[in-house]
Enzyme design. Structure first.
Site, PDB file in Angstrom:
ATOM      1  N   ASP A 405       0.960  -1.261   0.054  1.00 47.78           N
ATOM      2  CA  ASP A 405      -0.305  -0.054   0.031  1.00 47.78           C
ATOM      3  C   ASP A 405       0.925   1.179  -0.192  1.00 47.78           C
ATOM      4  OD1 ASP A 405      -2.685   1.409   0.403  1.00 47.78           O
ATOM      5  OD2 ASP A 405      -1.861   1.718   2.300  1.00 47.78           O
ATOM      6  N   GLU A 458       1.139  -0.376  -5.206  1.00 50.29           N
ATOM      7  CA  GLU A 458       0.198   0.586  -5.343  1.00 50.29           C
ATOM      8  C   GLU A 458       1.018   2.006  -5.359  1.00 50.29           C
ATOM      9  OE1 GLU A 458      -3.595   3.245  -3.548  1.00 50.29           O
ATOM     10  OE2 GLU A 458      -1.778   2.446  -2.241  1.00 50.29           O
TER      11      GLU A 458
END
Length: 728
Positions: A405, A458
């Site tokens: 993330d 990401e």
């Protein structure tokens, strides 16, 4: 009063301010013999017992009414195994003395932990059931180098920090203690006097299980057994494999209708897993399941990085869920958050009274967007904690991939910061060199230790080489989310079809950089929250046009180079934004057949067709796998391309992003012959208008678009069609 132990030492020990309990407690050699000392609050009588015979060897004298006992066993010179018979409130108990055991952590482990190169620190740190010298119990180890005193407190000692102070291994800053009788299932924490003299209660950073929020204690439980990676699971992650990911928030996929409570891991195994398999997805991606205190963080602010959240059941229940997914042929991706952690005082924040896990300067250590703290990747023990965690989920739970993330927030020091709010690196640049090295090192270790598992980034910027090998200057991820593609295509699709011709490049631009990374095309949870509307609701026009545009978009997405990701609810065109506190709108699929059923059937057929034809996935990252046939017809918003497999077999993909059917649309092709329509998003099966080409169409020897042969097709309104060449 004994002259053997100074009164100040006894006072400090009882008050919990003595840092070296093993120098006082336990068995010690003296000129008079072996002396045994024990701190046993509330005890009235204590004897030293010979375990084999049960014989009382000596009664300990109470030197302080608060529970300090001492006694000498004369004529004994060599240490031996003993027990203590302790009378509490008139009841005698036989216990093993935790202070008769030697150091727990082996010298090599201590050295590797200090160097930050212990691949599996969780095998040493944390709470581990063990047997020492024939005694069963639990060994505890915690890194807190600046604490003045650390004790284990829990259900086994009335949460009393006086009873089990720990030994400090000064060379590593690790405190350790073996507690006989402490067993799996019991709650515990670490009580410490921190560097500033403040009393703190901390959860174990390496806890393998934790209490259900809002409680914050850790649970003793053993390491799960290792999960063997199968060749099938390894192949499913490869670059040439069909990868279609169903992204799921376990707490809101479906809930109990009577009380809106979550489904358990086992209920999800029985409901979610077969649904995802039936829908044709290849992978399940789980929003973070690490323990976290705040439901509204969706798991992205974890406090227990090694503990699956108790919201949905136990650690073993989570293992059951993963096993069920694997049995169904689904690989499991875990969203992993090594970028930041919350400020909750029971967790990592100022762990030992200093900024141990985080940077001390808020310009480096505080994330103002999320009110979270940023890991100090330059500290070896911190990066070791995180790298070990990545291995832990893959080796001990069978996780097949980690989606990392917020990578951009890690690799840029000025991420979301104004001038003066960040500190340049040693070369004056904005890159976080320590974070970059941490990511490279993590990916390198995973590649070496668990070959077949992969990582996905990401990453929202144009940082070069995110999914390129480290020896080429890359970060070493296997895949990168293509957020640029996602933003461009959604911006295009929300336009009234009249205006799409002026923004044709939003659909074609992605191919200009497509081979710079190994891309995943994501329609993730971030795109259906915070006022962005649902994917369906972003489509313009009336209901018919909205659903037709969505179907055309999905047909385009599944054909475009790159692996696929769809957030839950989008597969049946949920109309409202995602709400983490409620179930998906499954009622939209109740009653008679409707547009939502049509989208659901389309996504299933897209998955199954995509998986069946190698041309749609085998060469996602090779320019040979894609070729434009029509790229410049912006006036009619038509785009046509081919996908190609290694053997040269082609599939033609044609999209018409206006509500006007295009009859007799001619374009040049590479391979003459008979072409069969294998997917049409305008099919009546999906609640479209059923315009199309009657199943098959033959090519003509008519030159078009610089090619000798061509096809003449009907392009349905707001639709995408796929055609495959029939064998002669």
């Amino acid at each position: 009063m004994s002259d053997r132990i100074d009164r100040d030492v006894i006072n400090a020990l009882i008050a919990g301010h003595f840092a070296d309990p093993f120098s006082v407690l336990g068995m010690h050699k003296t000129t008079a013999g072996l002396e045994v000392r024990a701190l046993l609050p509330d005890a009235t009588d204590v004897w030293v017992i010979e375990p084999k015979t049960g014989r009382k060897l000596a009664k300990l004298e109470c030197l302080d009414s608060r529970g300090f006992f001492s006694g000498v066993i004369p004529r004994r010179k060599n240490f031996f195994r003993y027990q203590l018979a302790v009378v509490w409130h008139g009841q005698q108990n036989l216990i093993d003395d935790p202070y008769r055991f030697g150091p727990l952590i082996q010298e090599m482990d201590a050295w590797l932990l200090s160097e930050g190169t212990h691949l599996r620190p969780y095998e040493t740190l944390g709470a581990h059931a063990d047997t020492m010298d024939g005694v069963t119990g639990t060994r505890f180890s915690v890194w807190a180098p600046n604490a003045r005193r650390v004790s284990v407190v829990g259900q086994f000692n009335y949460w009393d920090g006086r009873r089990h102070p720990m030994r400090l291994r000064k060379e590593s800053g690790i405190w350790e203690l073996f507690i006989p009788g402490a067993h799996n299932g019991q709650l515990y924490k670490y009580e410490m006097i921190d560097a500033n003299g403040n009393l703190r209660l901390k959860s174990d950073p390496y806890a393998f299980e934790a209490q259900m929020r809002p409680e914050t204690a850790s649970l003793i439980c053993g390491l799960p057994e290792k999960v063997v990676q199968t060749e099938e699971r390894k192949k499913a992650n490869q670059f040439d494999a069909p990868i279609s990911i169903y992204e799921v928030h376990l707490g809101s996929w479906r809930r109990h209708t009577d009380n809106n409570f979550w489904l358990s891991y086992r209920e999800l195994a029985d409901q979610l897993v077969p649904y995802a398999k039936w829908m044709g997805f290849t992978h399940l991606e789980l929003l973070p399941i690490n323990e976290h205190p705040f439901d509204g963080s969706w798991g992205y602010q974890p406090t227990g990085l090694y503990a699956p959240t108790r919201r949905f059941g136990t650690r073993d229940d989570f293992r059951y869920f993963i096993d069920a997914a694997h049995a169904a042929g689904l690989n499991v991706i875990l969203d992993w958050v090594p970028g930041h952690f919350p400020t909750d005082d029971f967790a990592l924040a100022e762990f030992d009274g200093t900024n141990l896990y985080e940077h001390s300067d808020p310009r480096e250590g505080y994330h103002q967007d999320w009110n979270t703290l940023i890991y100090n990747y330059g500290r070896r023990e911190v990066s070791n904690f995180l790298v070990g965690n990545a291995l832990y989920w893959i080796e001990r739970f069978g996780i097949d991939a980690l989606r990392v993330d917020a990578v951009a927030s890690m690799i840029y020091r000025d991420y979301s910061r104004k001038e003066g709010e960040w500190i340049p690196n040693e070369f004056g640049g904005r890159e976080n060199l320590e974070a970059i090295e941490f990511l490279r090192n993590t990916n390198r270790i995973l590649g070496e230790q668990v070959s077949g598992a992969v990582t996905m980034a990401e990453e929202s910027t144009d940082f070069p080489g995110v999914s390129r090998p480290q020896d080429m200057g890359g970060l070493g991820f296997w895949y990168k989310w293509n957020l640029g593609w996602m933003h461009d295509t959604l911006d295009y699709m929300k336009l009234d079809p009249i205006y799409r011709q002026y923004h044709h490049d939003k659909l074609t631009f992605g191919m200009l950089y497509n081979y710079t990374e190994n891309f995943v095309l994501p329609l993730s949870h971030d795109e259906v929250v915070h006022g962005k509307k649902s994917i369906l609701d972003r489509m313009p026009g009336d209901a018919w046009q909205k659903f037709a545009s969505l179907r055309a978009y999905y047909g385009w997405m599944w054909a475009f180079p790159g692996k696929k990701l769809l957030f839950m609810g989008n597969e049946f065109a949920q109309a409202r934004e995602w709400n983490h506190d409620a179930s998906l709108d499954w009622h939209l699929l109740e009653g008679g057949d409707n547009w939502h059923h049509g989208v659901q059937r389309l996504v299933r057929d897209l998955n199954l067709t995509y998986r069946h034809h190698k041309a749609m996935h085998e060469l996602d990252f090779d320019p040979y796998g894609f070729e434009w046939l029509v790229v410049d017809d912006k006036e009619r918003s038509v785009l046509i391309f081919v996908r190609r497999d290694k053997e040269g077999n082609e599939i033609i993909v044609a999209s018409n992003f206006t509500p006007v059917p295009r009859h007799d649309y001619r374009f040049g092709i590479n391979q003459p012959g008979k072409w069969r329509e294998i997917l049409n998003t305008d099919s009546i099966h999906y609640h479209g208008s059923n315009a199309g080409n009657g199943g098959t169409v033959h090519s003509d020897e008519i030159a078009s678009h610089g090619r000798q042969h061509s096809l003449s097709l009907t392009l349905p309104p707001l639709a995408t069609i796929w055609l495959v060449r029939e064998a002669e």
